[in-house]
Enzyme design. Structure first.
Site, PDB file in Angstrom:
ATOM      1  N   ASP A  61       0.815  -1.231   0.000  1.00 26.18           N
ATOM      2  CA  ASP A  61       0.000   0.000   0.000  1.00 26.18           C
ATOM      3  C   ASP A  61       0.844   1.276   0.000  1.00 26.18           C
ATOM      4  O   ASP A  61       0.313   2.373   0.237  1.00 26.18           O
ATOM      5  CB  ASP A  61      -0.906   0.009   1.240  1.00 26.18           C
ATOM      6  CG  ASP A  61      -2.134  -0.872   1.054  1.00 26.18           C
ATOM      7  OD1 ASP A  61      -2.823  -0.711   0.031  1.00 26.18           O
ATOM      8  OD2 ASP A  61      -2.395  -1.709   1.933  1.00 26.18           O
ATOM      9  N   GLU A  66      -0.247   9.555   1.538  1.00 30.73           N
ATOM     10  CA  GLU A  66      -1.001  10.459   2.409  1.00 30.73           C
ATOM     11  C   GLU A  66      -1.134   9.898   3.834  1.00 30.73           C
ATOM     12  O   GLU A  66      -1.230  10.675   4.793  1.00 30.73           O
ATOM     13  CB  GLU A  66      -2.411  10.638   1.831  1.00 30.73           C
ATOM     14  CG  GLU A  66      -3.367  11.342   2.758  1.00 30.73           C
ATOM     15  CD  GLU A  66      -4.738  11.523   2.131  1.00 30.73           C
ATOM     16  OE1 GLU A  66      -5.059  12.677   1.848  1.00 30.73           O
ATOM     17  OE2 GLU A  66      -5.462  10.537   1.915  1.00 30.73           O
ATOM     18  N   ARG A  86       1.078  -1.550   7.294  1.00 33.23           N
ATOM     19  CA  ARG A  86       1.457  -0.259   6.714  1.00 33.23           C
ATOM     20  C   ARG A  86       2.441   0.530   7.582  1.00 33.23           C
ATOM     21  O   ARG A  86       2.941   1.559   7.150  1.00 33.23           O
ATOM     22  CB  ARG A  86       0.190   0.568   6.424  1.00 33.23           C
ATOM     23  CG  ARG A  86      -0.748  -0.154   5.435  1.00 33.23           C
ATOM     24  CD  ARG A  86      -1.665   0.800   4.728  1.00 33.23           C
ATOM     25  NE  ARG A  86      -0.907   1.833   4.066  1.00 33.23           N
ATOM     26  CZ  ARG A  86      -1.428   2.960   3.578  1.00 33.23           C
ATOM     27  NH1 ARG A  86      -2.729   3.150   3.678  1.00 33.23           N
ATOM     28  NH2 ARG A  86      -0.679   3.866   2.992  1.00 33.23           N
ATOM     29  N   ARG A 131      -9.061   2.953  11.429  1.00 38.07           N
ATOM     30  CA  ARG A 131      -7.628   3.243  11.339  1.00 38.07           C
ATOM     31  C   ARG A 131      -7.146   4.319  12.326  1.00 38.07           C
ATOM     32  O   ARG A 131      -5.966   4.371  12.632  1.00 38.07           O
ATOM     33  CB  ARG A 131      -7.294   3.700   9.917  1.00 38.07           C
ATOM     34  CG  ARG A 131      -7.604   2.672   8.837  1.00 38.07           C
ATOM     35  CD  ARG A 131      -6.672   1.483   8.919  1.00 38.07           C
ATOM     36  NE  ARG A 131      -6.997   0.459   7.939  1.00 38.07           N
ATOM     37  CZ  ARG A 131      -6.583   0.467   6.682  1.00 38.07           C
ATOM     38  NH1 ARG A 131      -5.827   1.446   6.256  1.00 38.07           N
ATOM     39  NH2 ARG A 131      -6.907  -0.509   5.870  1.00 38.07           N
ATOM     40  N   HIS A 161     -11.947   5.960   5.296  1.00 30.87           N
ATOM     41  CA  HIS A 161     -11.339   7.168   5.877  1.00 30.87           C
ATOM     42  C   HIS A 161     -12.310   8.349   5.796  1.00 30.87           C
ATOM     43  O   HIS A 161     -13.202   8.363   4.944  1.00 30.87           O
ATOM     44  CB  HIS A 161     -10.095   7.560   5.069  1.00 30.87           C
ATOM     45  CG  HIS A 161      -8.903   6.669   5.263  1.00 30.87           C
ATOM     46  ND1 HIS A 161      -8.178   6.155   4.214  1.00 30.87           N
ATOM     47  CD2 HIS A 161      -8.303   6.222   6.393  1.00 30.87           C
ATOM     48  CE1 HIS A 161      -7.175   5.432   4.688  1.00 30.87           C
ATOM     49  NE2 HIS A 161      -7.222   5.448   5.992  1.00 30.87           N
ATOM     50  N   CYS A 248      -5.002  10.335  -1.660  1.00 26.66           N
ATOM     51  CA  CYS A 248      -4.081   9.457  -0.918  1.00 26.66           C
ATOM     52  C   CYS A 248      -2.759   9.217  -1.624  1.00 26.66           C
ATOM     53  O   CYS A 248      -1.819   8.736  -1.010  1.00 26.66           O
ATOM     54  CB  CYS A 248      -4.759   8.141  -0.596  1.00 26.66           C
ATOM     55  SG  CYS A 248      -5.506   7.364  -1.992  1.00 26.66           S
TER      56      CYS A 248
HETATM   57  C1  CIR Z   1      -5.500   0.678   2.843  1.00 26.20           C
HETATM   58  O1  CIR Z   1      -6.467  -0.017   3.108  1.00 26.20           O
HETATM   59  O2  CIR Z   1      -4.810   1.194   3.709  1.00 26.20           O
HETATM   60  C2  CIR Z   1      -5.153   0.896   1.392  1.00 26.20           C
HETATM   61  N1  CIR Z   1      -5.481  -0.278   0.647  1.00 26.20           N
HETATM   62  C3  CIR Z   1      -5.883   2.089   0.830  1.00 26.20           C
HETATM   63  C4  CIR Z   1      -5.496   3.375   1.494  1.00 26.20           C
HETATM   64  C5  CIR Z   1      -6.066   4.565   0.830  1.00 26.20           C
HETATM   65  N2  CIR Z   1      -5.670   5.723   1.521  1.00 26.20           N
HETATM   66  C6  CIR Z   1      -6.350   6.849   1.547  1.00 26.20           C
HETATM   67  O3  CIR Z   1      -7.403   6.964   0.958  1.00 26.20           O
HETATM   68  N3  CIR Z   1      -5.845   7.853   2.255  1.00 26.20           N
END
Ligand code: CIR
Length: 256
Positions: A61, A66, A86, A131, A161, A248
């Site tokens: 990821d 972001e 992450r 998160r 988010h 992101c």
């Molecule tokens: C996640 O689930 O963390 C990633 N697959 C997607 C993150 C997207 N981030 C965002 O919109 N700030």
């Protein structure tokens, strides 16, 4: 003063990304790279100096830069991402930001993803999500209070988010999906609602007077344009399969 857009190349392991509300479908990595290149070009065309970090082969990821940091003019707060997979993304983002800002760090057990943080002037709205925890949000508030920022927690339902549900598209205008967040949290703002057939259409990236926006949300785009907002579309199908969008894939900040 230069506007910097920090980005990172697509990871070859992106297919193993985290997914929360979406089902896994095959990602075309070559197409994802081409689309990300178009996104980086759009940032450059809108006047940003685009920094491109190398891909992180073992961090699926990691294109979503972001999430590991929140940057304001005075400081960058390195987050502790909510998804354990992450957390290793933060080290290289901290290194990249170090020349530009003093760094502060969210500490365990607090968690925050930058995708939950929406700034409007001196207020940072932060989604309380899977998160981002209340502990993390309190740490962010403490790190930013000395610079006059106010942090306001916002409950969410049904999306990853806060910025999946709402993003700024003008100085006092928010693009919003009211199914996922209550507009009542954002006092004094005007709203444009996503078209009901495009629930994922609330994520737009405002740069100056223009928004970068996925080419797939044609009906919501029409609403933006009817409201007088200039829209620059980018292809984003592959990051969308990874539950990502347009905000992101970059960290935008000023270099003084
Ligand atoms: C996640 O689930 O963390 C990633 N697959 C997607 C993150 C997207 N981030 C965002 O919109 N700030």
């Amino acid at each position: 003063m230069t506007t910097i857009a920090l980005t990172r190349q697509i990871s070859p392991s992106m297919e193993r990304c985290e997914l929360t509300y979406q089902s896994r479908v095959s990602i075309d990595i070559a197409l994802a790279r081409a689309q990300h290149h178009a996104y980086q070009q759009a940032l450059a065309e809108l006047g940003c100096q685009v920094i491109i970090l190398p891909a992180e082969p073992d961090l699926p990821d990691s294109v979503f830069v972001e999430d590991p940091a929140i940057v304001v003019d005075e400081i960058a707060v390195i987050t502790r991402p909510g998804a354990e997979s992450r957390r290793p993304e933060t080290a290289s983002i901290a290194r990249a930001l170090q020349p530009y800002r003093k760094l502060a760090y969210i500490q365990a057990p607090g968690t925050i993803d930058g995708g939950d943080v929406m700034r409007v002037g001196k207020t940072l709205y932060v989604g309380v999500s899977r998160r981002s925890s209340q502990t993390g949000i309190a740490q962010l508030a403490a790190a930013l209070a000395p610079f006059g920022y106010r942090v306001q927690a916002v409950p969410l339902t049904g999306c990853l988010h806060l910025k999946s549900a709402v993003t700024p598209v003008g100085a006092d205008v928010l693009l919003i999906n009211r199914q996922w967040v209550d507009a009542g949290h954002f006092a004094g703002m005007r709203f444009i609602e996503v078209h009901p057939s495009e629930p994922h259409g609330a994520n737009a990236l405002l740069l100056g007077q223009v928004v970068i926006y996925p080419d797939s949300f044609v009906y919501t785009r029409q609403r933006l344009e009817e409201a007088g907002i200039a829209v620059k579309t980018v292809p984003a199908s592959e990051v969308q399969k990874a539950e990502g969008a347009v905000t992101c894939c970059s960290l935008i900040f000023e270099s003084f």
